[in-house]
Motif scaffolding. Structure first.
Motif, mmCIF file in Angstrom:
data_model
loop_
_atom_site.group_PDB
_atom_site.id
_atom_site.type_symbol
_atom_site.label_atom_id
_atom_site.label_comp_id
_atom_site.label_asym_id
_atom_site.label_seq_id
_atom_site.Cartn_x
_atom_site.Cartn_y
_atom_site.Cartn_z
ATOM 1 N N UNK A 75 0.850 -1.185 0.000
ATOM 2 C CA UNK A 75 0.000 0.000 0.000
ATOM 3 C C UNK A 75 0.874 1.220 0.000
ATOM 4 N N UNK A 76 0.516 2.229 0.780
ATOM 5 C CA UNK A 76 1.384 3.390 0.904
ATOM 6 C C UNK A 76 2.712 3.008 1.544
ATOM 7 N N UNK A 77 2.698 1.936 2.309
ATOM 8 C CA UNK A 77 3.911 1.341 2.872
ATOM 9 C C UNK A 77 3.838 -0.161 2.635
ATOM 10 N N UNK A 78 4.976 -0.820 2.753
ATOM 11 C CA UNK A 78 5.018 -2.275 2.629
ATOM 12 C C UNK A 78 4.875 -2.858 4.020
ATOM 13 N N UNK A 79 3.837 -3.696 4.203
ATOM 14 C CA UNK A 79 3.544 -4.275 5.511
ATOM 15 C C UNK A 79 3.919 -5.748 5.481
ATOM 16 N N UNK A 80 4.696 -6.119 6.457
ATOM 17 C CA UNK A 80 5.110 -7.514 6.608
ATOM 18 C C UNK A 80 4.507 -8.061 7.891
ATOM 19 N N UNK A 81 3.692 -9.165 7.800
ATOM 20 C CA UNK A 81 3.030 -9.740 8.966
ATOM 21 C C UNK A 81 3.382 -11.229 9.063
ATOM 22 N N UNK B 213 -1.359 -14.660 17.615
ATOM 23 C CA UNK B 213 -0.854 -13.288 17.556
ATOM 24 C C UNK B 213 -0.282 -13.049 16.177
ATOM 25 N N UNK B 214 -0.046 -11.766 15.877
ATOM 26 C CA UNK B 214 0.591 -11.361 14.628
ATOM 27 C C UNK B 214 1.657 -10.330 14.959
ATOM 28 N N UNK B 215 2.885 -10.557 14.463
ATOM 29 C CA UNK B 215 3.961 -9.578 14.581
ATOM 30 C C UNK B 215 4.052 -8.889 13.230
ATOM 31 N N UNK B 216 3.998 -7.578 13.229
ATOM 32 C CA UNK B 216 3.975 -6.833 11.973
ATOM 33 C C UNK B 216 5.020 -5.737 11.984
#
Length: 813
Positions: free
Chosen positions: A751-757, A800-803
């Motif tokens: 998106x506007x940033x790259x998100x890693x989850x 849980x999710x670490x992002x």
């Protein structure tokens, strides 16, 4: 010789046809001529008298027959004459000899009513009669006696003084011969009614009794005068000068209007204009009100001690359309020389009364030719300058001018102007203080609201916040747009019950708490539980406080609506605490409210909060608002909500246009409550922007994952962030394999940033710590925190999710 009572013929003048009656009698005593004045005096028409003996006109109580030839050169006497209706008339007769056309002797008789009392009235004893006559003649009040034909018979000394005529000049005249038309019409109508009804009448008239006199106010009493038989033969008119009483009443009415009408709004310029509008025409012909410019800019007024003084014209009014007397327009600054009356008034705080010929005004005109030309053009002749002082501070000056009224201001007018200015100054100072305090509170509140909405990919937003325009003060409405992990966004709208600084401060604390709890990624219902606990603790710390703005006791209670939208799944989750539900308009143009379990307001406690979840079509519009938009005095809550849906369904070119339409059509002109409005048009991230991998619990899989991530970033055109992303993915996946539980999943969102989850089923969250010199672990999360713009942990029902968010260069977004 008394010229007023002298014989007119002896002075070479003809008798006055209004005040004198004339007749001609021949040598045989037969009447040969009869004037209109004689008919008015005795009531006989000419045909009933001419050709008959003059002796028949004498009264029954006449002492002896009248012999005109008994004296050479003329005859004078006061016999009683007989009126046509039978009563006797006291008159003064003068007879003058002359010759007719045949050369025979004839007599010109001139008769005027006598000043002595009428014998037909019951005569009192001599001394009492003399006293009564003296009392009437010397009465200082204007008193007149009129006959049935409404002609004056008697007049007191007060009437002589008021009318400027002698009693002899008044006798025989009607009111129409003496008073101006608008006065005499009222008086004569009253006299006619008294003759008809026999009831006294009181009425008020205003005017000048003679051209050179000043206009006066009179209370006129007309009452009947009856003879012993009870017949109304005359009327008595008494005029009481009530000018001073009338002026006092007018001044009191003006002060009352100033007290009740000035200061109707807490606006400085409007308050000053109200004073000018009320006083013009009633006290002055032109009024200008100037205030120190610093006062209007929020500073304490401090006039300069030297040079010209700049005052801003805030109000002016005139009896002439367009206020042509003014040299400047309202809103402009006028500069007064330090020697001018307004400048001296401002510096000394003392009022002054001037004629335009005074030296001080002359010097002022000399230094200001334009103002001097106005003085000459409009004939200004009298000026009052009064300061506007409140609480020991001079705020400005008011200048009152007369040019249409003939009479100049006097000391009573100066006292009245000072009282008006004092009351106006208090209202202006109240408005000034309210404006300053409101500006301070509004600045505080604006600083506590979002200054700009954070960038995010989930929704396009537009918002409005409008404070109330009531004396209750600002409210505690707020809104917020909070980016969450996983490209999600939280939309928040809340309302603190009450007004004033306390409500605004509470709003800021709650907004900060919501942001803090949102960073923890709590579900909406859990977030409201924590927020409710916070409000409960705050109320326990503060106790039940008294709102000084409203002078009433208010509890710390608030409402809140919290909505989370996920653009990947296109689903919304929402929970409310005593707040109106959100409205949603789908792309097909249909609007509806989302049915929520409202829950109790924050601070009430004791009941749980429930969240609902629903799917949102791409491009839908979400509307979050406070009750100030839908609950107004013009209509009830249900009608307001129905109207909101109708307005949302109206097409608009943009979200901002929709906001403006809702505010303009639904908000009252003078709202008593704040309004917060937040509109959000949803977006969605398609499958091409999301990549997901299910990973085995094997450390050897990390290398393969890194290669697949590198390839996907290349496909997305994000090769520049490949190295950073590989390091973060390696660390998060390795931690999940080593410390977590299956299933393990990796997701990238562009998106506007790259998100890693990275998600796993373990509920144990990692904590960043500083590794010591010889520690083998503890450096992974530190590295992630340094490489990523943001990172965190999101707890899920099953793990849980670490992002982590990785910045993308602007040219690759």
């Amino acid at each position: 010789m008394d010229m007023e009572n002298a014989d007119p013929l002896e002075n070479g003048r003809l008798p006055d046809p209004v005040t004198a009656a004339t007749a001609v009698v021949d040598a045989r005593g037969i009447v040969t001529g009869w004037s209109t004045g004689a008919q008015r005096l005795l009531g006989y028409p000419s045909e009933d008298v001419v050709g008959r003996p003059a002796a028949g006109l004498l009264g029954r109580n006449a002492d002896a027959p009248v012999d005109f030839s008994s004296a050479d050169g003329g005859w004078r006497g006061t016999p009683l004459l007989r009126h046509r209706d039978g009563h006797d008339v006291a008159a003064e007769l003068r007879a003058y000899a002359s010759l007719d056309r045949d050369g025979s002797t004839q007599w010109l008789i001139v008769a005027t009513p006598s000043l002595r009392p009428y014998p037909r009235l019951a005569p009192p004893p001599y001394e009492a009669e003399a006293t009564t006559e003296e009392a009437f003649a010397q009465c200082h009040l204007p008193v007149m006696i009129y006959d049935a034909e409404l002609r004056a018979l008697r007049g007191s000394a007060g009437a002589v003084r008021a009318l400027g005529l002698s009693e002899r000049q008044m006798r025989g005249r009607r009111v129409t011969d003496i008073l101006p038309p608008h006065i005499c019409t009222t008086v004569e109508e009253g006299m006619h009614r008294v003759f008809e009804t026999g009831n006294p009448e009181l009425f008020h008239v205003h005017g000048r009794p003679r051209p050179e006199a000043r206009g006066r106010h009179w209370a006129v009493t007309v009452s009947p005068v009856r003879n012993p038989a009870g017949e109304i033969r005359h009327v008595q008119l008494i005029a009481l000068d009530v000018t001073e009483r009338h002026q006092a009443r007018e001044r009191l009415a003006l002060l009352n209007d100033i007290s009740t009408q000035v200061g109707s709004t807490l606006d400085v310029t409007r308050t000053a204009q109200e004073m000018a509008d009320i006083a013009v025409g009633r006290l002055a012909d032109f009024i200008s009100i100037d205030l120190l410019d610093s006062l209007l800019r929020g500073f304490e007024p401090r006039p300069s001690e030297e040079g010209s003084i700049g005052l801003r014209r805030v109000a002016q009014q005139s009896v002439l359309p367009g206020v042509p007397e003014s040299v400047i327009q309202t809103g402009n600054v006028d500069y007064y020389p330090d020697s001018s009356p307004p400048a001296r008034c401002l510096l000394t705080g003392r009022s002054s009364l001037h004629r335009t010929l005074d030296e001080a005004v002359g010097i002022w005109q000399t230094s200001d030719p334009e103002r001097a030309e106005k003085v000459r053009a409009f004939g200004m002749h009298s000026v009052i300058v009064v300061p506007l002082r409140a609480r020991g501070i001079t705020l400005g000056v008011a200048v009152l001018v007369r040019h249409r009224r003939r009479h100049p201001f006097d000391d009573d007018d100066l006292l009245l102007a000072e009282e008006i200015a004092a009351r106006t100054a208090v209202a202006v100072d109240n408005a000034r203080r309210f404006t300053r305090e409101r500006t301070t509170a509004l600045t505080l509140q604006q600083s506590l609201l979002p200054q700009r909405v954070a960038a995010q990919d989930a929704v396009e937003v537009a918002h409005r916040y409008l404070p109330a325009r009531s004396q209750a003060g600002l409210g505690g409405d707020w809104f917020d747009v909070i980016p969450l992990s996983g490209a999600r966004v939280a939309l928040v709208v809340g309302d603190v019950v009450g007004h004033g600084l306390r409500a605004s401060a509470t709003m800021g604390r709650l907004r900060t708490a919501v942001r803090t709890l949102a960073d923890v990624d709590l579900p909406p219902e859990e977030l409201l539980v924590h927020l409710d606990d916070l409000v409960t603790h705050l109320r326990a710390e503060e106790g039940t406080a008294s709102d000084t703005d409203l002078d009433m006791v208010t509890d710390l209670i608030a409402t809140c609506l919290y909505v989370v939208y996920d653009p990947v799944s296109r689903r919304c989750t929402a929970a409310a605490a005593g707040h109106p539900p959100p409205a949603m308009m789908t792309p097909d143009g249909t609007a509806e409210f989302i049915e929520l379990s409202a829950g109790p307001p924050l601070g009430v406690g004791g009941l749980p909060f429930e969240a609902i979840e629903w799917e949102v079509p791409q491009g839908s519009l979400l509307a979050l608002y406070t009750d100030g938009l839908i609950e107004v005095p013009e209509h009830d809550l249900d009608k307001g909500m129905a109207w909101l849906l109708q307005r949302l369904e109206q097409p608009a070119r943009s979200l901002d246009a929709t906001c403006d339409d809702l505010i303009q059509t639904m908000r009252p002109a003078r709202p008593s409550d704040d309004v917060a409005l937040l509109l959000a048009r949803t977006r969605s991230l398609d499958s091409g922007q999301v990549a997901t991998w299910d990973l085995p619990s094997d450390p050897a899989a990390v290398a393969g994952v890194r290669r697949e991530v590198s390839q996907r970033l290349t496909d997305w055109g994000l090769a520049e962030v490949t190295f950073t992303t590989e390091l973060i993915v390696s660390e998060l996946v390795t931690n999940a394999i080593r410390y977590g539980s299956l299933p393990i999943q990796l997701r990238l969102i562009r998106g506007a940033a790259l998100i890693c989850e990275v998600s796993d089923s373990s509920s144990t969250a990692p904590h960043m710590r500083r590794a010591r010199m010889f520690d083998e672990g503890g450096r992974g999360l530190m590295m992630v925190a340094q490489l990523a713009e943001r990172w965190g942990t999101r707890h899920l029902p099953g793990g849980k999710t670490i992002w982590a968010e990785i910045g993308i260069p602007n040219e690759q977004r």
